[in-house]
Design an enzyme around this catalytic site. Sequence first.
Site, PDB file in Angstrom:
ATOM      1  N   ARG A 335       0.845  -1.195   0.000  1.00  0.00           N
ATOM      2  CA  ARG A 335       0.000   0.000   0.000  1.00  0.00           C
ATOM      3  C   ARG A 335       0.876   1.238   0.000  1.00  0.00           C
ATOM      4  O   ARG A 335       1.640   1.479   0.931  1.00  0.00           O
ATOM      5  CB  ARG A 335      -0.935   0.020   1.204  1.00  0.00           C
ATOM      6  CG  ARG A 335      -1.857   1.248   1.215  1.00  0.00           C
ATOM      7  CD  ARG A 335      -3.076   1.099   2.091  1.00  0.00           C
ATOM      8  NE  ARG A 335      -2.777   1.050   3.509  1.00  0.00           N
ATOM      9  CZ  ARG A 335      -3.698   1.155   4.477  1.00  0.00           C
ATOM     10  NH1 ARG A 335      -4.979   1.298   4.158  1.00  0.00           N
ATOM     11  NH2 ARG A 335      -3.353   1.082   5.750  1.00  0.00           N
ATOM     12  N   GLU A 426     -12.773   4.365   0.256  1.00  0.00           N
ATOM     13  CA  GLU A 426     -12.848   4.838   1.637  1.00  0.00           C
ATOM     14  C   GLU A 426     -13.073   6.340   1.731  1.00  0.00           C
ATOM     15  O   GLU A 426     -13.029   6.902   2.825  1.00  0.00           O
ATOM     16  CB  GLU A 426     -11.561   4.463   2.381  1.00  0.00           C
ATOM     17  CG  GLU A 426     -10.309   5.040   1.753  1.00  0.00           C
ATOM     18  CD  GLU A 426      -9.030   4.577   2.432  1.00  0.00           C
ATOM     19  OE1 GLU A 426      -9.112   3.797   3.389  1.00  0.00           O
ATOM     20  OE2 GLU A 426      -7.958   5.007   1.995  1.00  0.00           O
ATOM     21  N   ASP A 454     -11.834   4.958   7.662  1.00  0.00           N
ATOM     22  CA  ASP A 454     -11.568   6.192   6.920  1.00  0.00           C
ATOM     23  C   ASP A 454     -12.845   6.738   6.291  1.00  0.00           C
ATOM     24  O   ASP A 454     -13.044   7.957   6.221  1.00  0.00           O
ATOM     25  CB  ASP A 454     -10.519   5.945   5.836  1.00  0.00           C
ATOM     26  CG  ASP A 454      -9.148   6.480   6.229  1.00  0.00           C
ATOM     27  OD1 ASP A 454      -9.067   7.641   6.646  1.00  0.00           O
ATOM     28  OD2 ASP A 454      -8.161   5.735   6.133  1.00  0.00           O
ATOM     29  N   ASP A 625      -5.090   2.858  14.010  1.00  0.00           N
ATOM     30  CA  ASP A 625      -4.152   3.463  13.073  1.00  0.00           C
ATOM     31  C   ASP A 625      -4.681   4.850  12.735  1.00  0.00           C
ATOM     32  O   ASP A 625      -5.557   5.373  13.417  1.00  0.00           O
ATOM     33  CB  ASP A 625      -3.922   2.583  11.841  1.00  0.00           C
ATOM     34  CG  ASP A 625      -5.177   2.425  10.979  1.00  0.00           C
ATOM     35  OD1 ASP A 625      -6.209   3.074  11.273  1.00  0.00           O
ATOM     36  OD2 ASP A 625      -5.129   1.651  10.015  1.00  0.00           O
TER      37      ASP A 625
END
Length: 720
Positions: A335, A426, A454, A625
């Site tokens: 990613r 997202e 997100d 996160d």
Amino acid sequence: MTDYLSRAGLQVAKPLVDLIETQVLPGLSVTPEALWSGYAALLADLVPENRRLLAVREELQAKIDAWLAPRRGQAWDGGAYKAFLTDIGYLVPEGEAFLIGTHTVDAEIATLAGPQLVVPVMNARFALNAANARWGSLYDALYGTDALPGTAEGAGYDPTRGAAAVACAAEFLDTAVPLVGASHRDVRAYRRDGAVLTAVVNGQTVGFADPAAFVGYTETANKISYLLRHNGLHIELVIDPSHPVGAASPAGLRDVVLESALTAIQDCEDSVAAVDAEDKGAVYANWLGLMKGDLSETFEKGGKSLTRRLNPDRVFTAPDGGTLTLPGRALLLVRNVGHLMTTDAVLWNGEETPEGMLDALVTVACALHDLARTEGPRNSRAGSVYIVKPKMHGPEEVAFANTLYGRVEDILGLPRNTVKLGVMDEERRTSVNLRACIRAVKDRLVFINTGFLDRTGDEIHTSMQAGPFVPKAEMKDAGWLAAYENGNVDAGLATGMQGKGQIGKGMWAKPDAMAEMLTVKINHPNAGANTAWVPSPTAATLHATHYHRVDVFARQDALKSRAPASLDALLMPPLLAGRNLTEQEVCRDLDNNCQSILGYVVRWIDQGVGCSKVPDINEVALMEDRATLRISSQYLANWLLHGLITEAQVEESLRRMALEVDRQNASDPGYAPMAPAYDGLAFAAARELIFTGVTQPSGYTEPVLHARRRAAKAKKAALR
């Protein structure tokens, strides 16, 4: 101070030059001159467009704010809102029907369904654990977690709990690879007669309901393994009577090993704290080691020094006597970061350059080593590089990513569409235009997913001026979420992703709650997702059982005929809409969000930990996160804007929750308490995330976190 070297008119941080020129490029056909000159040309051509796209984000948000603010408190008019979003170009035409044209895709992504790990690539040990999570012990996963009630008794092996794990595994086998008229719990022996595997139950030989499930075996003097396959996934029965567990089994069954994490995303983004050239070098070096196959990590555990490396492939004898070789590792994706942030690793005209562009160049260049390998373990047997691209807003930004990776392919001499892209669904402008986004990258698309965390942060930020949002715990019951989850699957199936790519679902955020996960997360394959995120190798093994219980591709076939998810529902923000919360409800959510923000930020800023288990206000460990941080900070910014809470209340809650976070981290020798001074960089970052949340770009946390982490690193360096 960072030392820079001049390369093709660019100023490149010396650590990055050293990595590229002494570790990445040797052995490849790409010269340093070609790479740097190609990258300089790429920046010259694409940086202005990157800046324009970011400006479009801000322009659209300003128009939405201006439309929503004067209508605050009025009855929601979905029709007028949709017309407005169309007029300003936020909503775009879907266009004619089409199918994606992606090819040369590995089976783990295209034709198999199973768990997906996400792991910070900056941590070599975690990166290796994830890569090696392709196979996992079901006995261990059951025995060592709350998937079974109770806990082990005593310091050593608890045979009672072990027996419970064995019984639970037998129940799973009865579901996935049943015997004819018998149960695996009653087996006294497994026997192979040529190409046929049978079992002995009550003195009788019984066969498998599907004889073709037996696909391989290994035999040594002390151990035999029988390999079965169901729904495309493998199950290994390990027979070893010399082992204590095997000795307790009439069949000598020591373990049931499941093919678990088919794929793993090595993350350069939300789960890492990489803020400068030094950090980016560490990220890229680990990814390079994975692509070369030589990454290793030595660490202390239980008083012993251990070294972890990538697992080799697994070799079995097929029933016909041939050789069956199966991957020993998860197929790795990487990613990259999104379009927003810049990096000091490369300067152009004296300015920082887009971090996502550097990620694109370096991660693909590292993967050339895997593409060049012709024998031995490989990551992609199909000859592709898999990039997951997050935080893109709408089809124009997705098209820009398509152009970016095409330019990288040109620099590195790769055929077009060697790089495959995963588009993370997202951001709200992507969700409502998902099919147009897919069209923009249709010849290299291999992955779409829903990311509730997100996506919730962007939902709040986009509709910030509409009014106060419902409490966080109620978000999962909001109408927009079902439309979002269903719409993602609908779009993937309608554009031909079945058999060509992954339609995924998001993370299980409670790494210690495996019993709950086993109950709840089967909803993901039932929803038509052929992959879903898990937080650990153990969770991957447990989640793998769901893909034996659900034939995902048959489920997808059944879903193709349902009515498409409602765009109107997707566009309706989950507002309180005149409902009054009690003082207790407000205070509880305020404290919960402040505690979550502080618990995550203090490790990020002070220790550079980008992903960690953070105990919530109820002492439940949650995997946090930047996405979870985005939700919490945007929630409080929203409630502050609309008067549900005051700045004084926020300040008071932050101080009380800082004491709580200090207590929760008291056993960490590297932890610096926030109280009683409350003057540290981490505490300041938490305040800033809340009090400037309305004006942070798209509600992202990276600008604040990066600035504060850089300051913390500079402060630490000055004290040396």
